[in-house]
Design a protein around this motif. Sequence first.
Motif, mmCIF file in Angstrom:
data_model
loop_
_atom_site.group_PDB
_atom_site.id
_atom_site.type_symbol
_atom_site.label_atom_id
_atom_site.label_comp_id
_atom_site.label_asym_id
_atom_site.label_seq_id
_atom_site.Cartn_x
_atom_site.Cartn_y
_atom_site.Cartn_z
ATOM 1 N N LYS A 1 16.871 4.356 2.621
ATOM 2 C CA LYS A 1 17.152 5.366 1.602
ATOM 3 C C LYS A 1 18.007 4.739 0.501
ATOM 4 O O LYS A 1 18.782 3.834 0.732
ATOM 5 N N GLY A 2 17.863 5.216 -0.687
ATOM 6 C CA GLY A 2 18.680 4.698 -1.778
ATOM 7 C C GLY A 2 18.000 4.871 -3.108
ATOM 8 O O GLY A 2 17.211 5.795 -3.304
ATOM 9 N N ILE A 3 18.292 3.954 -4.020
ATOM 10 C CA ILE A 3 17.792 4.081 -5.393
ATOM 11 C C ILE A 3 16.434 3.441 -5.595
ATOM 12 O O ILE A 3 15.868 3.539 -6.669
ATOM 13 N N GLN A 4 15.900 2.777 -4.599
ATOM 14 C CA GLN A 4 14.595 2.125 -4.741
ATOM 15 C C GLN A 4 13.467 3.122 -4.524
ATOM 16 O O GLN A 4 13.588 4.043 -3.726
ATOM 17 N N ASP A 5 12.357 2.887 -5.223
ATOM 18 C CA ASP A 5 11.198 3.747 -4.988
ATOM 19 C C ASP A 5 9.956 2.953 -4.609
ATOM 20 O O ASP A 5 8.941 3.520 -4.254
ATOM 21 N N SER A 6 10.046 1.615 -4.678
ATOM 22 C CA SER A 6 8.903 0.813 -4.247
ATOM 23 C C SER A 6 9.334 -0.620 -3.927
ATOM 24 O O SER A 6 10.344 -1.107 -4.431
ATOM 25 N N TYR A 7 8.515 -1.241 -3.111
ATOM 26 C CA TYR A 7 8.797 -2.602 -2.646
ATOM 27 C C TYR A 7 7.548 -3.464 -2.788
ATOM 28 O O TYR A 7 6.448 -2.945 -2.974
ATOM 29 N N VAL A 8 7.740 -4.779 -2.697
ATOM 30 C CA VAL A 8 6.634 -5.733 -2.750
ATOM 31 C C VAL A 8 6.788 -6.711 -1.594
ATOM 32 O O VAL A 8 7.853 -6.818 -0.991
ATOM 33 N N ARG A 9 5.682 -7.422 -1.302
ATOM 34 C CA ARG A 9 5.717 -8.522 -0.335
ATOM 35 C C ARG A 9 5.622 -9.819 -1.128
ATOM 36 O O ARG A 9 4.856 -9.924 -2.080
ATOM 37 N N VAL A 10 6.405 -10.817 -0.683
ATOM 38 C CA VAL A 10 6.469 -12.077 -1.427
ATOM 39 C C VAL A 10 6.204 -13.250 -0.489
ATOM 40 O O VAL A 10 6.761 -13.322 0.611
ATOM 41 N N GLY A 11 5.347 -14.159 -0.973
ATOM 42 C CA GLY A 11 5.107 -15.412 -0.272
ATOM 43 C C GLY A 11 4.228 -15.298 0.954
ATOM 44 O O GLY A 11 3.788 -14.211 1.328
ATOM 45 N N PRO A 12 3.976 -16.435 1.595
ATOM 46 C CA PRO A 12 3.061 -16.476 2.732
ATOM 47 C C PRO A 12 3.562 -15.689 3.946
ATOM 48 O O PRO A 12 2.765 -15.244 4.762
ATOM 49 N N ARG B 1 11.076 5.456 4.339
ATOM 50 C CA ARG B 1 11.530 6.311 5.436
ATOM 51 C C ARG B 1 12.814 5.766 6.068
ATOM 52 O O ARG B 1 13.671 6.519 6.502
ATOM 53 N N TYR B 2 12.933 4.452 6.121
ATOM 54 C CA TYR B 2 14.068 3.817 6.780
ATOM 55 C C TYR B 2 15.156 3.317 5.826
ATOM 56 O O TYR B 2 16.295 3.160 6.228
ATOM 57 N N SER C 1 0.865 -1.180 0.000
ATOM 58 C CA SER C 1 0.000 0.000 0.000
ATOM 59 C C SER C 1 0.904 1.233 0.000
ATOM 60 O O SER C 1 2.093 1.146 0.328
ATOM 61 N N GLU C 2 0.345 2.345 -0.359
ATOM 62 C CA GLU C 2 1.116 3.590 -0.370
ATOM 63 C C GLU C 2 1.720 3.872 1.008
ATOM 64 O O GLU C 2 2.870 4.292 1.133
ATOM 65 N N HIS C 3 0.934 3.617 2.051
ATOM 66 C CA HIS C 3 1.403 3.855 3.420
ATOM 67 C C HIS C 3 2.584 2.937 3.776
ATOM 68 O O HIS C 3 3.596 3.395 4.304
ATOM 69 N N GLU C 4 2.446 1.622 3.477
ATOM 70 C CA GLU C 4 3.525 0.679 3.777
ATOM 71 C C GLU C 4 4.807 1.058 3.020
ATOM 72 O O GLU C 4 5.899 1.040 3.584
#
Length: 138
Positions: free
Chosen positions: A25-36, A22-23, A13-16
């Motif tokens: 920093k770097g070249i990433q702009d988004s993350y995903v959750r994987v698996g159970p 926030r914690y 989600s945008e909030h997550e």
Amino acid sequence: MALNYPYEIKDLSEHENSEILRYFKGIQDSYVRVGPKGYFFTSGFKEDAPKIYNLALKADDVWVVSLPKSGTTWTQELVWMVANDCDYEEAKTRNLMERFPFLEMGMFLKSSKTKDMPNQLSSNKTEQEKQIIASMYR
């Protein structure tokens, strides 16, 4: 026949996502959750996971699997040299990324902050090195 990647990959989600950014920093702009268990990966994992999962393996493949900052590059170089009869001349003419690719590098390089990186990294490089850099961003 390509197999489907067996684990669910969910966008955050945008909030997550903003909390993670926030914690971390770097070249990433988004993350995903994987698996159970919902492990976090960079969003580039969505595109690369099926490719890695369906990678054709050969009986003579050699893998270096390590934790970050544990001597991975040194170990790759050492393993390549042993597997290639200590061919120093060949090692000098071919970039380590070509001789011993970092399989999951692409997932770290797929973000809006890295769009111009291939051009930045390619200045003053040979055509072969430019191709290697470009391949990491596909």
